[in-house]
Design a protein around this motif. Sequence first.
Motif, PDB file in Angstrom:
ATOM      1  N   LEU A 123      -3.104  87.780  34.443  1.00 10.39           N
ATOM      2  CA  LEU A 123      -3.139  87.560  32.996  1.00 10.39           C
ATOM      3  C   LEU A 123      -1.815  87.949  32.336  1.00 10.39           C
ATOM      4  CD1 LEU A 123      -6.755  88.743  32.196  1.00 10.39           C
ATOM      5  CD2 LEU A 123      -5.877  86.399  32.150  1.00 10.39           C
ATOM      6  N   PRO A 125      -1.065  84.620  30.177  1.00 10.09           N
ATOM      7  CA  PRO A 125      -1.910  85.287  29.169  1.00 10.09           C
ATOM      8  C   PRO A 125      -2.970  84.387  28.551  1.00 10.09           C
ATOM      9  CG  PRO A 125       0.311  84.906  28.335  1.00 10.09           C
ATOM     10  CD  PRO A 125       0.353  84.599  29.795  1.00 10.09           C
ATOM     11  N   ASN A 126      -2.823  83.078  28.676  1.00 12.07           N
ATOM     12  CA  ASN A 126      -3.815  82.172  28.101  1.00 12.07           C
ATOM     13  C   ASN A 126      -4.804  81.644  29.134  1.00 12.07           C
ATOM     14  OD1 ASN A 126      -2.657  82.283  25.465  1.00 12.07           O
ATOM     15  ND2 ASN A 126      -1.060  80.852  26.130  1.00 12.07           N
ATOM     16  N   ASN A 174      -8.035  81.345  31.610  1.00 10.56           N
ATOM     17  CA  ASN A 174      -9.438  81.709  31.438  1.00 10.56           C
ATOM     18  C   ASN A 174     -10.012  82.202  32.765  1.00 10.56           C
ATOM     19  OD1 ASN A 174     -10.212  79.427  33.028  1.00 10.56           O
ATOM     20  ND2 ASN A 174     -10.221  78.110  31.198  1.00 10.56           N
ATOM     21  N   THR A 231      -6.562  74.072  36.910  1.00  4.63           N
ATOM     22  CA  THR A 231      -6.975  73.775  35.548  1.00  4.63           C
ATOM     23  C   THR A 231      -7.965  72.628  35.458  1.00  4.63           C
ATOM     24  OG1 THR A 231      -5.049  72.336  35.329  1.00  4.63           O
ATOM     25  CG2 THR A 231      -4.823  74.597  34.547  1.00  4.63           C
TER      26      THR A 231
END
Length: 264
Positions: free
Chosen positions: A124, A128-129, A131, A178
């Motif tokens: 993270l 940082p974004n 999930n 993703t």
Amino acid sequence: AYYEDADLTHNIVSSFQCSDRVICVANHVNRDTWPNYSGTWTVDTTVTAGELMYNSSVGPTRDGRVKPEISAPGANDISCIETNSMAAIIAGAPQAVTPGGYHVVGGGTSAASPVVAGTGALWLERFPNANWEEYRNAVIWCAKQDTFTGTALPDYEWGYGKLDAYSMMANCALSLSTEAPIENSGISIYPVPADKNENVTIQLNIASANTTVNIYNSTGQLVLIGRTDATGKIVIAAGTLSSGLYNVVAGDNESRSASRFIIE
């Protein structure tokens, strides 16, 4: 007279453990020898470094899903001693205390799980974004296999293998995780490793024509896009790529398979 032994599978059955959003961690042996407080070496003859610890819980879940997802070093970890406990632990178990008296050998799944949580913190920090699903897929995608885990993974003891935090940071860029979940056993690649004068053949284990194949370098940059032929195969010239590790993802948003290869 009616007693039945406990089921040796389906140990992972509590609510939080069974969530798809929770990574369950198996516990393997970190070490079987260590220097001790007495100035000699302690040898744990009951285990072998690298093997699954005998008390590590196994799956599957009650509805048949794979748990645990990953294994991390837990048994015979070395960690800090609380200052107030140092004297008592040194007196009672000097064979478990390292030279200097500030660290003690212990562990279990409660030690293995924080290893995965700490890796999540690093992940993270870099992304940082991200999930939960992107992190979980990275743990699975970059899991390490060895002679202890075998290659018939995932299974209900090791999950997808052993945690490889370095490989996650170096080889599992966010772009790999993703879309749809990745199935690690869907692609065969040969030769591995390949030299610059060879062709690399990427073969889908279930033949599928015109399937998109994306090739990423070790930093996650997409370097090549191709499509499989009628037999589910694509051939690339190794000389067109730089030396290094490459990740291959084949499929679409509904189903993806992944593997990797090395060019020397």
